[in-house]
Structure formats: structure tokens, C-alpha cells
Write an enzyme that holds these catalytic residues in place. Structure first.
Site, PDB file in Angstrom:
ATOM      1  N   CYS A 158       4.709   3.239  -6.316  1.00  0.00           N
ATOM      2  CA  CYS A 158       3.490   3.940  -6.129  1.00  0.00           C
ATOM      3  C   CYS A 158       3.218   4.702  -7.837  1.00  0.00           C
ATOM      4  O   CYS A 158       2.108   4.730  -7.626  1.00  0.00           O
ATOM      5  CB  CYS A 158       3.223   4.045  -4.187  1.00  0.00           C
ATOM      6  SG  CYS A 158       4.344   6.007  -4.312  1.00  0.00           S
ATOM      7  N   HIS A 217       3.625   9.307  -0.632  1.00  0.00           N
ATOM      8  CA  HIS A 217       3.422   7.540  -1.002  1.00  0.00           C
ATOM      9  C   HIS A 217       1.842   8.384  -1.701  1.00  0.00           C
ATOM     10  O   HIS A 217       1.335   9.256  -1.453  1.00  0.00           O
ATOM     11  CB  HIS A 217       3.411   7.121  -0.256  1.00  0.00           C
ATOM     12  CG  HIS A 217       3.171   5.696  -0.564  1.00  0.00           C
ATOM     13  ND1 HIS A 217       3.950   4.779  -0.956  1.00  0.00           N
ATOM     14  CD2 HIS A 217       1.317   5.156  -0.025  1.00  0.00           C
ATOM     15  CE1 HIS A 217       2.601   3.912  -1.479  1.00  0.00           C
ATOM     16  NE2 HIS A 217       1.389   3.394  -1.207  1.00  0.00           N
ATOM     17  N   HIS A 232      -3.274   0.155  -4.312  1.00  0.00           N
ATOM     18  CA  HIS A 232      -1.121   0.533  -4.488  1.00  0.00           C
ATOM     19  C   HIS A 232      -0.631  -0.567  -4.477  1.00  0.00           C
ATOM     20  O   HIS A 232      -0.776  -1.405  -4.374  1.00  0.00           O
ATOM     21  CB  HIS A 232      -1.009   1.625  -2.874  1.00  0.00           C
ATOM     22  CG  HIS A 232      -1.414   1.273  -2.196  1.00  0.00           C
ATOM     23  ND1 HIS A 232      -0.473   1.635  -0.777  1.00  0.00           N
ATOM     24  CD2 HIS A 232      -1.650   0.078  -1.152  1.00  0.00           C
ATOM     25  CE1 HIS A 232      -0.282   1.043   0.083  1.00  0.00           C
ATOM     26  NE2 HIS A 232      -1.665  -0.673  -0.299  1.00  0.00           N
TER      27      HIS A 232
END
Length: 346
Positions: A261, A309, A321
Site C-alpha cells: 500500500c 494502511h 489502493h
């Protein structure tokens, strides 16, 4: 004549024990006969969400240690270059000074103790030379300068040694983080493998993201509404991220063909000419805070689940993402990813 006695009746205590044991056996048999209740789709989703969050946390620690190691290695490389240059300078000046001393000794101008200078280490050479009473002013000045140069060289060597020790410690931390990541991913895969096909289908339908399988996800452009990028940098970064749709998630990867990520965010912003940190723990310090979801602009960074994240806001409640192991770079709705921790405008 044989004696015939009536058998003793079992005591009340024994009857009670036997009765209790029989009742327990019946209860255990009844429980065994009943299958354990299957977890609901919501429970499975919560378990996966928790495991993915724990994986993200371990991965970001790995990414941070990896970035730290890269910085430390660059620093020690620079120090080693400096040490080589300093050592070369010291050696050249020592050779020149030694040549002069040899000539003076041959002509009888210097005490015989100068002979020691010609075979000693730089430190010993300078220490002894500075104590000689028959050296010229120029030689004294040169020796003093060399002592300063040697001191600088020793400091550089000490700093390099310290950095090398830091690299060793960081490597150990990196290995520990890597083991933790692999453990979490194995737990996630074990949970997925334990599900029936119906459970996986139900879970994928409930999240809308195919979270329970190695699918291609939502890589086609959804309805992103009319939201505009917040800046030219964000516009360029978002455009770059869109070219990575469908690329596989690989933890620790920074592109150009696989990402985790924070690796996707770092790569995308680098294409826009903007340098951002490697891990989510670094990236959250860039830009300015966004007060609410309604204030989000395309290209803003959104941090989820305690900053473990990160994704790029795509507009209309969607995020672009790299989700987690087993998926690819794709669009997902904000509500599918987890709780929002922070939002940043670059």
C-alpha cells in the site's frame, strides 16, 4: 455346604457418581453429534479485517526498517569514501614528511630517533615526531596539521563502525518484521482455506471487493463523480496510480510492477516529482490534514486502521489502493477498507 450371600446394594454415593458420569457422557455425545456453528459472513469479514490490519502493521514496520537500512547503508558508503580520501591524504603527507626526515638523518641534521618514524604507524609517527626537538618550524606545522587530519580520520572510522553496528541491528529487526509478516499472511490464508465456496462467495458479495479470493478486483474505472484533484502534484500522482491498476500486491514492493500500500503511494508521488516517505508512518507526516470526508479531493491520502494502511482518494467515496496479499491494485469503497485514521492533502 456353600454359603449363599445376598450381594450388597450399591451405596447412594456410588449411584450418584455413576448417574453423573452417565449424564456427562450423554451430554458429550450430544454435543459431538451437533456440528459447530458456522461463523457468519460478518464474523468472517471481521476476522479477515483484523488479520489484514495486523499484516499491514507488520508490513509497515518492515518497510520502515527497510528504508532505515537503505539510509544507513548510504551513510556508511559516504563515510567509507571520506575515510579513503582522508587516509590517502594522510599517507601522502606522511610519505613526504618521512622523505624529508630521511634526508635530514642522512646529512646528520636530525637525531637518530627519527629513524623510528620511518617504520611506525601514523599515530606513533605523529606522536614521536611532535616530541622531537630538532625538527624545523615547517615540519612542526606539518606534523600538527597531520595530527588534526589523523584525528578527523579516526572520528570518521569510529562513526563508520557505529553505523555498521546500527546496520546489523536494523537487519535483525528486518528479519523479525519479515517473520511476523509471513506469520500473519499464513494465518490469513489458513482462514481463507477453511471457508467453503459458499462462504467465500458470500464474503466477496458482502465486501464487494473479492476479499476472500485471489481475484482481479475492481480494476475498471467506476463512477468517480466530478471531484477534482487538490493540486497538480496530486493530479499527477493519481494519474500515475491509475496506470498500475491490476498490478499484484506484494508486501515490501515499491513498483513498478508490484506494490504494497505505501509502496504504491511512494511510487505514484515519485512520478509526480514529489518525494514522500516509504512507510505509512512516514507518509502521514506529509502535507496538511483534511478535516472531513466531505472535504476530500482526488489525490488526497487516506490512512486507515491506526495508520497501518494507506490509499489515494479517487472521488465519489472511492479509494485507489493496493489492498493486501492475494489481490491487486484496484478501486474500493471507503467503507470496505476499514476505519479512517487520518486524511492528508499534499
Amino acid at each position: 455346604m456353600a454359603s449363599h450371600r445376598r450381594p450388597k446394594s450399591p451405596s447412594r454415593a456410588r449411584i450418584s457418581v455413576l448417574t453423573a458420569a452417565a449424564a456427562t457422557a450423554v451430554a458429550v455425545s450430544a454435543q459431538s453429534a451437533q456440528a459447530a456453528p458456522k461463523p457468519t459472513t460478518a464474523q468472517l469479514q471481521a476476522q479477515l479485517q483484523q488479520l489484514n490490519t495486523e499484516s499491514d502493521q507488520a508490513i509497515q514496520k518492515f518497510d520502515a526498517a527497510q528504508a532505515k537500512l537503505k539510509t544507513q547503508q548510504a551513510a556508511v558508503n559516504t563515510l567509507q569514501d571520506q575515510i579513503a580520501r582522508s587516509q590517502s591524504t594522510v599517507n601522502s603527507r606522511l610519505d613526504a614528511l618521512g622523505e624529508v626526515a630521511s634526508q635530514q638523518y642522512a646529512s646528520g641534521a636530525v637525531d637518530s630517533t627519527v629513524q623510528l618514524l620511518l617504520s611506525s604507524t601514523p599515530d606513533e609517527y605523529l606522536a614521536q615526531a611532535s616530541s622531537l626537538g630538532q625538527i624545523t618550524d615547517n615540519q612542526a606545522s606539518e606534523i600538527k596539521s597531520l595530527q588534526a587530519e589523523q584525528g578527523k580520520l579516526d572520528a570518521e572510522k569510529a562513526q563508520a563502525e557505529q553505523t555498521l553496528q546500527q546496520i546489523q541491528a536494523t537487519n535483525q529487526q528486518l528479519a523479525a518484521n519479515k517473520a511476523e509478516v509471513q506469520k500473519k499472511i499464513a494465518q490469513t490464508q489458513a482462514l481463507l482455506d477453511s471457508m467453503t465456496a459458499a462462504q467465500k462467495a458470500a464474503l466477496a458479495k458482502s465486501t464487494g471487493s473479492g476479499a476472500a479470493s485471489r481475484d482481479t478486483g475492481s480494476t475498471s474505472r467506476p463512477n468517480l463523480g466530478s471531484a477534482k484533484p487538490g493540486s497538480s502534484i496530486e493530479a499527477a500522482a493519481f494519474a500515475a496510480a491509475q496506470t498500475r491498476l491490476g498490478m499484484p500486491y506484494v508486501w515490501g514492493a515499491t513498483g513498478p510492477t508490484s506494490f504494497d500500500c505505501s509502496g504504491l503511494v511512494q511510487w505514484s508521488y515519485a512520478q509526480a516529482g514529489y518525494s514522500i516517505g516509504r512507510s505509512t508512518y512516514d507518509q502521514i507526516n506529509y502535507g496538511t490534514p483534511v478535516a472531513s470526508v466531505s472535504d476530500l479531493q482526488v489525490g488526497d491520502l487516506i490512512f486507515f486502521n491506526g495508520n497501518s494502511h494507506v490509499g489515494i482518494y479517487a472521488g465519489n467515496g472511492m479509494v485507489l489502493h493496493a489492498p493486501h496479499t492475494g489481490t491487486v491494485v484496484k478501486y474500493e469503497q471507503l467503507s470496505y477498507i476499514g476505519s479512517i485514521y487520518a486524511m492528508r492533502h499534499i
